[in-house]
Design a protein around this motif. Sequence first.
Motif, mmCIF file in Angstrom:
data_model
loop_
_atom_site.group_PDB
_atom_site.id
_atom_site.type_symbol
_atom_site.label_atom_id
_atom_site.label_comp_id
_atom_site.label_asym_id
_atom_site.label_seq_id
_atom_site.Cartn_x
_atom_site.Cartn_y
_atom_site.Cartn_z
ATOM 1 N N PHE A 1 39.523 -43.392 79.430
ATOM 2 C CA PHE A 1 38.456 -43.697 80.389
ATOM 3 C C PHE A 1 38.366 -42.612 81.465
ATOM 4 O O PHE A 1 37.293 -42.063 81.745
ATOM 5 N N ALA A 2 39.515 -42.276 82.071
ATOM 6 C CA ALA A 2 39.530 -41.285 83.150
ATOM 7 C C ALA A 2 39.162 -39.899 82.642
ATOM 8 O O ALA A 2 38.362 -39.179 83.260
ATOM 9 N N THR A 3 39.734 -39.520 81.511
ATOM 10 C CA THR A 3 39.481 -38.183 80.961
ATOM 11 C C THR A 3 38.022 -38.021 80.562
ATOM 12 O O THR A 3 37.397 -36.988 80.829
ATOM 13 N N HIS A 4 37.454 -39.046 79.934
ATOM 14 C CA HIS A 4 36.056 -38.955 79.496
ATOM 15 C C HIS A 4 35.110 -38.891 80.694
ATOM 16 O O HIS A 4 34.083 -38.189 80.642
ATOM 17 N N LEU A 5 35.437 -39.604 81.766
ATOM 18 C CA LEU A 5 34.611 -39.526 82.980
ATOM 19 C C LEU A 5 34.634 -38.112 83.565
ATOM 20 O O LEU A 5 33.594 -37.550 83.922
ATOM 21 N N LEU B 1 36.070 -54.280 77.673
ATOM 22 C CA LEU B 1 36.324 -54.297 79.118
ATOM 23 C C LEU B 1 37.424 -53.305 79.506
ATOM 24 O O LEU B 1 37.321 -52.620 80.525
ATOM 25 N N LEU B 2 38.476 -53.243 78.703
ATOM 26 C CA LEU B 2 39.575 -52.313 78.989
ATOM 27 C C LEU B 2 39.055 -50.886 79.107
ATOM 28 O O LEU B 2 39.398 -50.160 80.049
ATOM 29 N N TYR B 3 38.237 -50.488 78.149
ATOM 30 C CA TYR B 3 37.740 -49.104 78.148
ATOM 31 C C TYR B 3 36.610 -48.911 79.150
ATOM 32 O O TYR B 3 36.534 -47.890 79.840
ATOM 33 N N SER B 4 35.721 -49.895 79.264
ATOM 34 C CA SER B 4 34.571 -49.753 80.150
ATOM 35 C C SER B 4 34.984 -49.639 81.611
ATOM 36 O O SER B 4 34.335 -48.938 82.393
ATOM 37 N N CYS B 5 36.085 -50.322 81.983
ATOM 38 C CA CYS B 5 36.514 -50.354 83.389
ATOM 39 C C CYS B 5 37.742 -49.505 83.677
ATOM 40 O O CYS B 5 38.136 -49.363 84.834
ATOM 41 N N GLY B 6 38.403 -48.992 82.627
ATOM 42 C CA GLY B 6 39.645 -48.264 82.854
ATOM 43 C C GLY B 6 40.712 -49.163 83.431
ATOM 44 O O GLY B 6 41.567 -48.731 84.202
ATOM 45 N N ALA B 7 40.672 -50.433 83.045
ATOM 46 C CA ALA B 7 41.546 -51.432 83.664
ATOM 47 C C ALA B 7 42.936 -51.430 83.043
ATOM 48 O O ALA B 7 43.127 -51.041 81.893
ATOM 49 N N GLN C 1 39.328 -41.928 91.056
ATOM 50 C CA GLN C 1 40.445 -42.524 91.798
ATOM 51 C C GLN C 1 40.120 -43.966 92.185
ATOM 52 O O GLN C 1 40.940 -44.876 92.010
ATOM 53 N N GLU C 2 38.930 -44.189 92.732
ATOM 54 C CA GLU C 2 38.527 -45.530 93.158
ATOM 55 C C GLU C 2 38.406 -46.471 91.967
ATOM 56 O O GLU C 2 38.812 -47.633 92.026
ATOM 57 N N LEU C 3 37.848 -45.963 90.875
ATOM 58 C CA LEU C 3 37.674 -46.801 89.692
ATOM 59 C C LEU C 3 39.018 -47.227 89.100
ATOM 60 O O LEU C 3 39.178 -48.357 88.632
ATOM 61 N N LYS D 1 47.209 -42.329 65.808
ATOM 62 C CA LYS D 1 47.925 -41.975 67.038
ATOM 63 C C LYS D 1 48.497 -43.240 67.675
ATOM 64 O O LYS D 1 48.052 -44.348 67.387
ATOM 65 N N GLU D 2 49.476 -43.064 68.566
ATOM 66 C CA GLU D 2 50.013 -44.213 69.294
ATOM 67 C C GLU D 2 48.960 -44.696 70.287
ATOM 68 O O GLU D 2 48.460 -43.928 71.102
ATOM 69 N N VAL D 3 48.623 -45.963 70.210
ATOM 70 C CA VAL D 3 47.569 -46.525 71.054
ATOM 71 C C VAL D 3 48.129 -47.700 71.857
ATOM 72 O O VAL D 3 48.777 -48.590 71.308
ATOM 73 N N SER D 4 47.888 -47.673 73.144
ATOM 74 C CA SER D 4 48.296 -48.756 74.038
ATOM 75 C C SER D 4 47.164 -48.991 75.032
ATOM 76 O O SER D 4 46.228 -48.182 75.116
ATOM 77 N N PRO D 5 47.216 -50.075 75.804
ATOM 78 C CA PRO D 5 46.190 -50.269 76.833
ATOM 79 C C PRO D 5 46.092 -49.090 77.790
ATOM 80 O O PRO D 5 45.006 -48.737 78.244
ATOM 81 N N HIS D 6 47.230 -48.457 78.094
ATOM 82 C CA HIS D 6 47.193 -47.303 78.988
ATOM 83 C C HIS D 6 46.511 -46.108 78.329
ATOM 84 O O HIS D 6 45.956 -45.249 79.015
ATOM 85 N N THR D 7 46.558 -46.059 76.996
ATOM 86 C CA THR D 7 45.836 -44.992 76.288
ATOM 87 C C THR D 7 44.346 -45.103 76.571
ATOM 88 O O THR D 7 43.671 -44.095 76.809
ATOM 89 N N LEU D 8 43.822 -46.327 76.536
ATOM 90 C CA LEU D 8 42.396 -46.509 76.840
ATOM 91 C C LEU D 8 42.109 -46.166 78.296
ATOM 92 O O LEU D 8 41.059 -45.605 78.617
#
Length: 307
Positions: A258-262, A151-157, A273-275, A247-254
């Motif tokens: 998410f944003a970069t891959h989109l 969910l974290l990665y799928s939604c960029g939450a 932006q909306e997502l 690499k350093e991984v945190s929820p914000h990393t995902l």
Amino acid sequence: MAGTVDDAIARYLDHLTVERGSATNTVASYRRDLLRYNTFLAGRGVTTMSEVTEDDVRAFLVALRRGDPERGVPGLADSSVARTLVAARGFHKFCAAEGLTATDVAHSVRPPKPPRRLPKSLPIDDVLAILDAAGAVDGPRGLRDRALVELLYSCGARISEVTSLDLDDLDLEHRAVVLRGKGGKERIVPVGGPAIEAVDAYLVRGRPALVKKSTPALFLNIRGGRLSRQSAWQVLVDAAERAGVDKEVSPHTLRHSFATHLLDGGADVRVVQELLGHSSVTTTQVYTLVTVNTMREVYATSHPRAR
């Protein structure tokens, strides 16, 4: 009009909480910064709002940057100085607007502009490895952890948005979820197929084994209560370690990934932006710099006439 600094800070924090609906973490951050400011003012013998001057605010800025060399306390980084001063400036703006002071004494004191840092994102292969590793734990916890990270990665939450989810926030049929961002602002975000499958598996075979009493919370800890932000963070860190991602991984990393891959896939920046739930597209546009840098690297290493 005159009153103590303590009372004015308490009124401002109440204003942030009740009238502006600021997030709990935001209010806590402002409280810490304003406590530091209040301590500094008290050290200068300033205890009432009518005594505070622009010189006091400027001296506070200098003290933040310099630290206390005699006690071995280093100065803060520019980003931390800027955040703390923003809290003080917001406080004084409120006091002037509410008539607690005659003027806004912090209006002309500008925080240092921190260097623009590009968000760190992970390659898609690393993200996929983390997703697989999240579900490697046997039993209900593994099902929960896989659903959480998917969910974290799928939604960029944000991590707090996912841990605060209730069962009613999910619409598996229409593959969507309601996320509550900063200030309680809601947005509906689509959920990808793999995340839907992971959540469904958790709801059928994982959550019933974890639940101890009636609760609306989607993600539960082993005691049957709502999974905390800190525990969810640890789930991701452990998954990254099992996946061998160094690499350093945190929820914000995902979220960054998410944003970069989109954007790499051709998504419009305003859709991203909306997502993400950004109030301004300017915040989102920093991700376009990441993709531009990636294109430059690919061009420099791939094009025969690049050099």
